[in-house]
Scaffold this active site. Structure first.
Site, short mmCIF file in Angstrom:
data_model
loop_
_atom_site.label_atom_id
_atom_site.label_comp_id
_atom_site.label_asym_id
_atom_site.label_seq_id
_atom_site.Cartn_x
_atom_site.Cartn_y
_atom_site.Cartn_z
N ASP A 52 0.67 -0.93 0.17
CA ASP A 52 -0.30 0.31 0.14
C ASP A 52 0.55 0.64 -0.33
OD1 ASP A 52 -2.93 1.18 0.39
OD2 ASP A 52 -1.27 1.96 1.70
N TYR A 57 3.46 10.30 0.53
CA TYR A 57 4.15 9.15 1.53
C TYR A 57 5.36 10.01 0.58
CZ TYR A 57 0.29 6.38 2.87
OH TYR A 57 -0.75 5.84 3.73
N LYS A 86 -2.84 6.10 -3.85
CA LYS A 86 -3.52 6.37 -3.91
C LYS A 86 -2.83 8.77 -4.29
CE LYS A 86 -3.32 5.08 0.57
NZ LYS A 86 -2.36 4.60 0.88
N HIS A 119 -7.24 9.67 -2.01
CA HIS A 119 -6.79 9.35 -0.27
C HIS A 119 -6.61 9.87 0.54
CE1 HIS A 119 -2.37 9.72 1.65
NE2 HIS A 119 -3.19 8.62 2.67
N GLY A 221 -3.51 -0.67 16.36
CA GLY A 221 -3.96 1.35 16.86
C GLY A 221 -2.99 1.91 16.68
#
Length: 315
Positions: A52, A57, A86, A119, A221
C-alpha cells in the site's frame, strides 16, 4: 473470499475490479526512503504480496526500487504483487488526475496499478505544495471540484487499462454512499481506520452488501493509548491461543471479512504480522461482545489532514 487456515494467504476477489486483493497487506508510510526500501524488500521476502503506497508518503520511488530488485532476482513476479497507491488531495481536479497517476507509476516503476484510491474525500488547493495553508495556518480547500468529478476521472483511468480497480480512503459511510450511487464503476476498495476499538460494523455491512472490500489501516491501533494490544480481552485470547496480541487482532480482521495493513521496519515484527492463523469462533465472538473501548486515533476523516492524535486514556 477464500479464507485459508493460514490466514496470511487469504485473497478477496474484487467484485468491481480485476483480480484478488491479498487480505494481509504491508503499508509503506515510512518517513525514511532507505528504511522504506529495506522494509519493503523484507516484507516481500517474508511473504507479503500487497503493498500500500501513496503519493503523499513521498517514497514511492523507494518502494519501486525495492520491488524491482525483488523482481530482477527472480524471487517474485510483478503479477504476484498487488500494488495500491493513492491520489493526493491537491490533485482532485480532473485535469490533474491522469498526470498524478502516471507520476506514481513512474516512481513505482510499474506499467499498471492494481488499485488507485482517492486518499481522502477532501480537495486541497491544486499545486505542488501538498499541505497548502493560508496566513493563519488553515488548510486551503479547493471548492471548485466535487468528489464525484474526481471519481469520474478515476473511472477513465480504468477505461484506459492501466488501473485495474479504484476506491476511496479515509471516507465516512455517508460520503461513500454519495459516490456509490452515481458511480459508473463502483468502488472496489474502501480503506479506513479500523481495529477492535473501531470495528466500523455499519460501514462493513454496507461494503459486504455492495461487494466492496473494506481494508483497515492502523489495524493494531498505531501503538497509541489506549492500547489495543494491551486490551484484557485481546491478551487473554492471545495467551490461550499461544499467539501474540497483534496476531489475534490481525486474525480477527481477516476472519470478519476485511483486509488490513500493518507497517514496520523490524524484520521480526514484519514476520509476526504476516504469520497469522485462524481464531476459534468463540474468540471472535468474545472480541465482538466484550471489547468495549471505542476510540478513533486518526481525525483525517474530518479534515483531510493525516495525523494520529495522541490519546491518554480510553474514552
Amino acid at each position: 473470499m477464500t479464507v485459508h487456515e493460514a490466514l496470511r494467504y487469504t485473497k478477496i476477489p474484487l467484485t468491481h475490479g480485476e483480480g484478488e486483493l491479498p487480505a494481509v497487506g504491508f503499508g509503506t508510510l515510512i518517513p525514511n526512503s532507505a528504511a522504506t526500501e529495506q522494509a519493503t524488500k523484507v516484507a516481500l521476502d517474508v511473504g507479503f504480496r500487497h503493498l500500500d503506497c501513496a503519493e503523499r508518503y513521498r517514497n514511492e520511488d523507494a518502494v519501486g526500487s525495492a520491488m524491482q530488485e525483488m523482481f530482477k532476482s527472480g524471487a517474485i513476479k510483478r503479477e504476484e504483487v498487488f500494488v495500491t497507491t493513492k491520489l493526493w488531495n491537491t490533485n482532485h481536479r480532473p485535469e490533474r488526475v491522469r498526470s498524478a497517476f502516471e507520476a506514481s507509476c513512474r516512481r513505482l516503476q510499474v506499467d499498471y496499478v492494481d488499485c488507485y484510491l482517492i486518499h481522502t474525500p477532501f480537495a486541497f488547493q491544486p499545486g505542488d505544495e501538498q499541505d497548502p495553508r493560508d496566513e493563519h495556518g488553515q488548510v486551503i480547500y479547493d471548492r471548485e471540484v466535487t468528489l464525484l468529478e474526481t471519481w469520474q476521472a478515476l473511472e477513465r483511468l480504468v477505461d484506459d487499462g492501466r488501473c485495474k480497480s479504484i476506491g476511496l480512503s479515509d471516507i465516512s459511510l455517508e460520503k461513500l454512499k454519495e459516490i456509490f450511487a452515481p458511480a459508473r464503476i463502483k468502488p472496489s476498495v474502501v480503506q479506513v481506520e479500523s481495529h477492535p476499538y473501531l470495528p466500523e460494523w455499519e460501514l462493513l455491512d454496507f461494503c459486504r452488501e455492495h461487494g466492496i472490500v473494506m481494508q483497515a489501516f492502523a489495524a493494531l491501533g498505531h501503538g497509541l493509548e489506549p492500547s489495543v494490544l494491551q486490551d484484557p480481552v485481546i491478551t487473554a485470547i492471545a495467551q490461550h491461543a499461544q499467539k501474540t496480541p497483534a496476531q489475534v487482532s490481525l486474525a480477527w480482521a481477516v476472519q470478519r471479512g476485511t483486509a488490513f495493513l500493518t507497517t514496520s521496519t523490524n524484520r521480526s515484527r514484519i514476520q509476526e504480522n504476516f504469520d497469522i492463523s485462524s481464531l476459534p469462533e468463540d474468540a471472535m465472538e468474545e472480541i465482538k461482545e466484550h471489547v468495549t473501548t471505542t476510540v478513533r486515533f486518526n481525525q483525517v476523516v474530518k479534515t483531510g489532514v493525516p495525523g494520529f492524535i495522541p490519546q491518554t486514556k480510553a474514552n
